[in-house]
Design a protein around this motif. Structure first.
Motif, PDB file in Angstrom:
ATOM      1  N   TRP A   1       1.032  -1.124  -0.053  1.00  0.00           N
ATOM      2  CA  TRP A   1      -0.178  -0.149   0.174  1.00  0.00           C
ATOM      3  C   TRP A   1       1.005   1.189   0.082  1.00  0.00           C
TER       4      TRP A   1
ATOM      5  N   ILE B   1      -2.746  -4.372  10.969  1.00  0.00           N
ATOM      6  CA  ILE B   1      -3.249  -3.748   9.701  1.00  0.00           C
ATOM      7  C   ILE B   1      -1.889  -4.033   8.882  1.00  0.00           C
TER       8      ILE B   1
ATOM      9  N   ASN C   1      -0.421  -5.241   4.834  1.00  0.00           N
ATOM     10  CA  ASN C   1      -0.163  -5.505   3.506  1.00  0.00           C
ATOM     11  C   ASN C   1      -0.840  -7.034   3.010  1.00  0.00           C
TER      12      ASN C   1
ATOM     13  N   VAL D   1      -5.091  -4.619   3.934  1.00  0.00           N
ATOM     14  CA  VAL D   1      -5.184  -3.668   2.809  1.00  0.00           C
ATOM     15  C   VAL D   1      -4.658  -4.190   1.672  1.00  0.00           C
TER      16      VAL D   1
ATOM     17  N   GLU E   1      -9.940  -4.520   3.211  1.00  0.00           N
ATOM     18  CA  GLU E   1     -10.371  -3.118   2.646  1.00  0.00           C
ATOM     19  C   GLU E   1      -9.605  -2.977   1.156  1.00  0.00           C
ATOM     20  N   ARG E   2     -10.344  -3.145   0.354  1.00  0.00           N
ATOM     21  CA  ARG E   2      -9.738  -3.083  -1.252  1.00  0.00           C
ATOM     22  C   ARG E   2     -10.769  -2.384  -2.193  1.00  0.00           C
TER      23      ARG E   2
ATOM     24  N   TRP F   1      -5.954   1.892  -4.960  1.00  0.00           N
ATOM     25  CA  TRP F   1      -5.714   1.606  -3.677  1.00  0.00           C
ATOM     26  C   TRP F   1      -7.059   2.329  -2.609  1.00  0.00           C
ATOM     27  N   PRO F   2      -6.642   1.845  -1.458  1.00  0.00           N
ATOM     28  CA  PRO F   2      -7.606   2.331  -0.429  1.00  0.00           C
ATOM     29  C   PRO F   2      -6.941   3.813  -0.008  1.00  0.00           C
TER      30      PRO F   2
ATOM     31  N   VAL G   1      -8.946   3.532   5.243  1.00  0.00           N
ATOM     32  CA  VAL G   1      -8.467   2.498   6.289  1.00  0.00           C
ATOM     33  C   VAL G   1      -8.365   3.000   7.705  1.00  0.00           C
TER      34      VAL G   1
END
Length: 234
Positions: A110, A169, A171, A189, A208-209, A214-215, A220
């Motif tokens: 991310w 949280i 990747n 993420v 979260e996608r 990207w978010p 996030v």
């Protein structure tokens, strides 16, 4: 488990009666072979390999809802020592901003992780922990100066440490899958990675996608706050 020709050849050279999925000329090297499901048609990769295990056992059981990684007493003690040494209290947030390799030629990291961790994450009022792997220590210290950096934590101790955290949280990377396996709430993420095929497995996982973008940091952050407020630890 690998689909490669070399893995099947190694099993044959070792004199083992290997079973597996065919493809890449593997069928003649395997003792028993089954057609590999087409990508996207076999479900999650865990389910694909689960079915292979069911073939071996002659069973037809469904895959588990959670992986239930077992943490040993030795590793629990190691995690408790880490918490004492670094003045950590339960309820911290763990981040994993690293990711090796690419997915279909695209970076899995991310791009806003540093900005999120340094500017937005402190508003949640939680201690932030990062456990870099070999070669990631300098990146962790320089890129995430507000986090407690714990280098050199082994896999078992890391799993035990996750038992004291409120949220991971991450990747698309191994520690995220480990968090899901031990039941730590995980906010995954994701960018190019397809979660229905490769995502972390288990009831504690939230994705979260918004690919092909990207978010955002705010997306996030809002999801993180929601998960902390709900206290989603199985």
């Amino acid at each position: 488990f690998p689909y490669s020709f070399s893995s099947a050849l190694a099993m044959r050279w070792a004199g083992l009666k290997a079973i597996g999925y065919d493809g890449e000329g593997r069928r003649l090297l395997l003792h028993r072979a089954w057609p590999r499901p087409r990508f996207g048609q076999g479900g999650h990769e865990l389910e694909v390999y689960w079915r292979l295990g069911q073939h071996l056992l002659g069973a037809d059981d469904p895959p588990p809802a959670a992986l239930r990684w077992a943490v040993s007493a030795r590793h629990r003690q190691a995690a408790e020592a880490l918490m004492r040494d670094h003045a950590l209290r339960p309820g911290f947030i763990m981040i994993c901003p690293f990711a090796g390799g690419t997915f279909e030629g695209q970076d899995k990291r991310w791009p806003d992780f540093e900005r999120f961790a340094n500017d937005a994450l402190p508003t949640l009022g939680r201690t932030v922990v990062v456990c870099p792997g070999p070669g990631e220590e300098q990146i962790a210290r320089e890129g995430y100066p507000g986090a407690r950096v714990l280098p050199g934590v082994g896999l078992g101790a890391l799993a035990a440490l996750m038992g004291h955290g409120a949220l991971m949280i991450s990747n698309d990377t191994g520690p995220g899958h480990l968090a899901a396996a031990v039941g730590m709430p995980l906010l995954s993420v994701l960018g190019p990675t397809e979660p229905g095929h490769w995502g972390a497995w288990g009831p504690s996982v939230t994705v979260e996608r918004h690919w092909p973008r990207w978010p955002t940091v705010q997306e996030v952050l809002a999801r993180s706050r929601d998960l902390l407020d709900r206290g989603l630890r199985p």
